[in-house]
Scaffold this motif. Structure first.
Motif, PDB file in Angstrom:
ATOM      1  N   VAL A 137      29.619  93.871  69.452  1.00 30.77           N
ATOM      2  CA  VAL A 137      30.456  92.672  69.356  1.00 30.77           C
ATOM      3  C   VAL A 137      29.734  91.447  69.902  1.00 30.77           C
ATOM      4  N   ARG A 157      36.734  89.957  71.973  1.00 28.58           N
ATOM      5  CA  ARG A 157      35.670  90.892  71.594  1.00 28.58           C
ATOM      6  C   ARG A 157      35.620  92.052  72.560  1.00 28.58           C
ATOM      7  N   TYR A 191      34.888  91.171  62.694  1.00 24.92           N
ATOM      8  CA  TYR A 191      34.649  92.446  63.381  1.00 24.92           C
ATOM      9  C   TYR A 191      35.651  93.504  62.931  1.00 24.92           C
TER      10      TYR A 191
END
Lengths: 256, 412, 436
Positions: A137, A157, A191
């Motif tokens: 991340v 994250r 993500y």
């Protein structure tokens, strides 16, 4: 595609029967899907997500996760089910005074030896995978900082890295980007998309903005007053549908 | 930068350079003194424990005091040159090798030698208005603040300062247990001494209830009057004792004198005040004496709480009111009072709560109220009546506690 | 969110209806009690000034047998009146207000009708628990007599209203009167006598002089060799006593605080039971000052033994800290706990990873604060045989008249106390600042 979750006539009533948060909802989620829940604040999105892993006890109905009835699971079974369903949150829900690393490692709490975890001792491979996930991340250098020293996007994250640690089958994201600015929002959503496409994690995300839902979702479920008002592909939402979901005065906003 | 910082920035900026030098010097000296104190405490406490357990004596030092002082001083110097000591941690100082590598042992010893002169290094500051950390300059070190060199992450048991502080805590605890003659065996073997008390306590004599209630009323009124008058005096005083409102030499002097006076008065328990007031006021007016004692302590405590709150008000609205051309009183009434009214009420309720608690026991030294009779009863071994008074106190304090916390919740 | 149709409210059980009536009941009891207080105050002052009947030093009131029913009924009627005709303090404290139809104010005649209906309704009130009335209404509530509603629940529908000055409202005047009466009463009951205070200033003059010229004769020398110790020794004893009590108390209070936290325990009936028992225990223990507990412990382990004082402080510290701690546990951010629970962690792992890191700083701050309080208490606990610096304080105070420099010695003890208390106060404030 194989079915991962089946929700059957789910109902949640709050405050001694005065508020109906989720009203008789049924739907299924297939493995590998990126399902997006949309709707106004208070339309029942959060309650629905929290019912799936029973952070909130549903009042009635059935939730079947990979063939196991979640609503009837014992405490032990529930813990084992929860390990397979990760969740990320609107307010990130990190332990602010703990280090980023500890926060990420807490994703393994359901797996590790409970005695060792009491003195904050984790297996070596968990430590390695924690660093790997932080790398993934994009914040490996923040590992030793306290979580509240990070910016909002970085905190989210960390939340994703914590979810990754669980190696989940299902990722639930409760408004993951509504506390972030648009640019950060997209990077966080990417993500999630990556997890969905590369790791094959099924994602259920509740989102505020329709534009984000259109961009990332493979299927959209719209809630209003605890009931499903739309179910289908992102492209199927037109101006009329939009007004039905968000009300007459709403204008569609683009998040770039 | 918080609003307060901006507020103070005005008179903070014009510091002459020698005070800056002095501040830097103070950090190095402070670190040294702190380490010295830590080492002396460690030594004293452990030798006390040793003497008590082995010899049965209660001495903190068993060598000549000067030996202890010298050894601790030298050890502190060594500690600061070879590791990160608690003092350096506290004052945020680190010494690093100039080449950012590991310093050779010889240079560390050189630093130890040079550190002996630290008390003298104040002299150049007086002449040059600059502080030169000679101990580091000459030994090839660099004195830096902790923020410049990130600490390598180590578990606590591998850092000397944490180990030392942990050791200090353990030693302090052990020593305190020995000093206060903690004796669990005695606690059990002597339990029979209280058997008669328990036997009487379980059969309360309710005939004293009426008197108890009347005494309780007196007690509650004592607390009420003390709080009321305390507020009346403390509110105006708090404006004089707030730093951000003290202007000019007179204002600053009043501020300083008031703050010192209040902190002295505050550190004397109402109990001790009551001892004095009981002599002053006639014995027949016991509740008056107790009330006065509570009043004096309340004034000091409330002034401190109030003025601290005043110091943390938002200066923005005050500025805005002042810019409309308002005079001092108007600024207070329209800019300050609306900001402080709720916290002041909350503090007052909190203080009232404390006063009720104190009023129940201030009678022990003759301050009137329920405590005075309670002490008489326990001295005369009338525990069956004493327990009734204790229950009354419990009920009153509990009710007060509950209602005050509810009220304060509502205010916030 | 969607609200079910109104008809659902008819199905509330009597228990739910009873619970919904609690604010109204509390408001009335408060008003009744405040009128009772006024009655007491007026009678007390009447007796005091006109000697209708003798009032003794502690304010004993003796009424004839029929007097009490009269007082009780009269205050009850006054409370009813203030409920029907105005916004009493009980009503405003519990957020209740009387409304006519469409939230209109209720005219005087309707209020009169309400006052009469209140009496008729007194015996019929149990009926309010049944039937299909709205929650929280009593039998005398109707469109004619007005309805008593919780302002918080209907505030969105209320018409805008200009707030009135306090001295034009019944509530403001009542409170002002109550305060004035309390003040007057307090002045009499606590025997305040400023004239005497000033006249006797000479009596205490020498005391002040002596106190300000402290004599440190016994700084390191024992006062009575073999029986007592020096000032420094007792000071250390005080500090150590407080330290021991605080640390031990904190260690015991730490686990207990989780048992007393609603968000940790309140998941099922058993947890709720433990929570309630714990909280009651904390509150009961806390309301007895440690100096009163020391009376017992001095008998137990020996008069003048610092262990007695330490035990008393310890017991009180457990209760006080456990309560403060558990309030902190209840105030933790629930988000991270939720997040950790979703990883499949056990309950105690949620506590260890989610709760403890959040509460550590405030725990430390509270413990330091408690040490501060314990030191203050330890300086006087010797009065009942608890040991510490107070031993000397009360020794010299009792020697007044026998010892020429007794007050000077007391002064020395007081100076020692001030120095230590002040220093520790300062240090703990600085440390708390740093933690927080």
């Amino acid at each position: 595609m194989e079915e991962l979750i089946r929700i059957d006539r789910l109902t949640k009533v709050y405050e001694r029967g005065e508020v109906l948060a989720v009203n008789d909802i049924s739907f299924t989620v297939k493995r590998g899907e990126f399902l997006v829940l949309i709707g106004l604040s208070g339309s029942g999105k959060s309650t629905l997500l929290r019912c799936i892993n029973r952070l909130i006890e549903p009042t009635a109905g059935q939730i079947v996760f990979d063939g196991i009835d979640v609503t009837k699971a014992s405490a032990r079974q529930l813990r084992q089910l929860r390990r397979r369903m990760a969740m990320i949150f609107q307010q990130f829900n990190l332990v602010k005074r703990s280090s980023v690393l500890t926060n990420v490692l807490s994703g393994r709490l359901g797996y590790v030896n409970p005695g060792a975890s009491a003195i904050h001792k984790f297996p070596k491979e968990d430590l390695e995978s924690a660093f790997a996930n932080l790398e993934r991340v994009g914040i490996p250098e923040q590992a030793y900082k306290r979580a509240d020293e990070l910016s909002g996007g970085q905190q989210q994250r960390v939340g994703i890295a914590r979810a990754l640690m669980q190696r989940p089958d299902l990722l639930m994201a409760d408004e993951p980007v509504s506390a972030l600015d648009p640019a950060t929002a997209h990077s966080v959503m990417q993500y999630l998309e990556q997890m969905n496409q590369e790791d094959g994690v099924t994602v259920i995300a509740s989102l505020h903005f329709l534009s984000l839902a259109r961009r990332y979702g493979t299927r959209i479920l719209a809630l209003k007053d605890g009931e499903i008002v739309f179910e289908g592909l992102p492209a199927e939402i037109d101006a009329a549908k939009f007004k039905e979901i968000y009300g007459e005065e709403a204008e569609e906003v683009e998040v770039r | 930068m918080t609003p307060q910082d901006q507020y103070y920035a005005g008179f903070m900026s014009k510091r002459p350079s020698w005070t800056k030098a002095l501040r830097a010097y103070r950090k190095d000296l402070g670190a040294l003194i702190a380490d010295f104190v830590v080492l002396i405490a460690l030594w004293g406490l452990s030798s006390f424990i040793w003497n008590d357990l082995v010899h049965g004596t209660r001495d903190f030092i068993s060598v000549a005091p000067w030996i202890m002082l010298v050894v601790c001083f030298e050890l502190a110097l060594v500690w600061e040159s070879f590791a990160v000591s608690p003092g350096m941690r506290l004052f945020g100082r680190r010494a690093t090798d100039d080449r950012n590598g590991r310093a050779v042992i010889g240079r560390r010893f050189l630093r130890v030698l040079l550190l002996h002169g630290l008390p003298l290094f104040i002299l150049p500051i007086l002449v040059t208005t600059r502080y030169i950390p000679w101990q580091d300059r000459l030994a090839g070190f660099r004195s830096v603040s902790a923020a410049e060199v990130p600490d390598p992450r180590k578990p606590w048991y591998r850092t000397s300062w944490m180990v030392a502080l942990a050791g200090l805590a353990v030693a302090m605890y052990l020593a305190s247990a020995l000093f206060t003659q903690v004796d669990l065996v005695k606690l059990f073997t002597n339990a029979s001494a209280t058997s008669e008390i328990w036997a009487r306590i379980v059969n309360p004599d309710w005939s004293i209830l009426g008197l108890g209630v009347r005494l309780l009323i007196v007690t509650l009124f004592m607390a009420f009057m003390a709080t009321l008058f305390g507020v009346l005096v403390a509110v105006p005083l708090s404006f004089l004792a707030a730093r951000n409102l003290a202007h000019g030499i007179i204002g600053r002097t009043i501020y300083t004198v008031l703050r010192i006076l209040m902190s002295i008065v505050r550190s004397i328990q109402p109990f001790i005040w009551a001892i004095i007031f009981v002599v002053w006021v006639r014995t027949g007016n016991a509740p008056f004496a107790g009330g006065l004692a509570l009043f004096v302590h309340s004034v000091a405590d409330l002034t401190k709480l109030y003025s601290e709150r005043l110091e943390s008000i938002d200066p923005g609205p005050v500025e805005a009111i002042r810019s409309t051309g308002a005079n001092g009183l108007q600024v207070i009434l329209y800019g300050i009072v609306p900001q402080i009214i709720n916290p002041y009420l909350s503090f007052t309720i909190y203080r009232w709560d404390i006063n009720v608690r104190m009023a129940t026991i201030i009678g022990l030294v003759g301050g009137g109220g329920i405590g005075q009779r309670l002490l008489q009863l326990t001295r005369n071994w009338v525990w069956d009546q004493a327990i009734v008074l204790m229950l009354l106190i419990m009920v009153a304090v509990w009710a007060m506690d509950y209602s005050s916390s509810r009220l304060r919740e509502r205010l916030n | 969110m969607k609200r079910p149709k109104k008809s659902k409210s008819a199905s509330h059980s009597p228990w739910v209806r009873l619970a919904a009536l609690r604010p109204r009941f509390s408001a009335f009891m408060l008003d009744w009690a405040s009128w009772g207080f006024i009655a007491y105050g007026v009678m007390y002052l009447l007796n005091k000034y006109w000697y209708i009947r003798h009032v003794n030093f502690y304010g004993r009131l003796t009424l004839p047998g029929w007097g009490w029913p009269v007082v009780i009924i009269a205050t009850f009627e006054l409370a009813l009146l203030s409920h029907a005709f105005s916004q009493s303090i009980g009503l405003s404290l519990f957020g209740l207000r009387l409304f006519g139809p469409e939230y209109a104010p209720v005219p005087f005649r309707r209020r009169l009708a309400r006052f009469v209906a209140l009496h008729v309704g007194l015996v019929l009130q149990p009926l309010a628990l049944f039937g299909d009335r709205p929650l929280g209404s009593l039998v005398h509530d109707s469109d004619k007599t007005g309805r008593m509603l919780l302002v918080a629940k209907v505030k969105d529908d209320l018409p805008a209203e200009k707030p009135r000055k306090w001295y034009t409202t019944y509530r403001g005047l009542f409170l002002a009167g109550l305060l004035a009466l309390t003040f007057w009463l307090g002045w009499k009951i606590t025997t305040i006598n400023l004239q005497m205070l000033v006249e006797r200033i000479g009596k205490s003059g020498h005391i002040w002089k002596d106190l300000f010229t402290p004599r440190f004769t016994y700084l390191t020398e024992p006062v009575i060799p073999g029986r007592t110790f020096s000032l420094v020794h007792y000071m250390l004893e005080t500090i150590f006593m407080a330290f021991f009590a605080t640390v031990t108390g904190a260690i015991v209070a730490f686990p207990l605080s989780f048992l007393g936290a609603r968000n940790i325990m309140g998941f099922n009936a058993f947890g709720w039971l433990i929570y309630s028992v714990m909280r009651t225990l904390f509150n009961a223990l806390r309301s007895i000052e440690s100096i009163l507990m020391a009376v017992l412990f001095a008998v137990w382990v020996g008069f003048g033994n610092p262990f007695a004082g330490a035990l008393a402080l310890f017991l009180h510290t457990i209760a006080a800290l456990a309560k403060l701690y558990s309030e902190q546990v209840e105030a933790v951010d629930p988000g991270p706990l939720e997040a950790i629970a979703t990883t499949g962690a056990r309950r105690w792992q949620v506590v260890a990873y989610g709760v403890i890191p959040q509460i550590i700083p405030s725990y430390l701050a509270f413990t330091l604060y408690r040490w501060d309080i314990n030191i203050r208490m330890a300086t006087i606990i010797a009065l009942v045989g608890g040991g510490g610096i107070g031993t000397l304080l009360f020794y010299f105070k009792n020697e007044v008249g026998r010892l020429d420099d007794a007050w000077n010695q007391v002064g020395a003890v007081v100076v020692a106390i001030v120095v230590v208390v002040w220093a520790l106060d300062y240090i703990s404030a600085r440390v708390r600042e740093k933690i927080g």
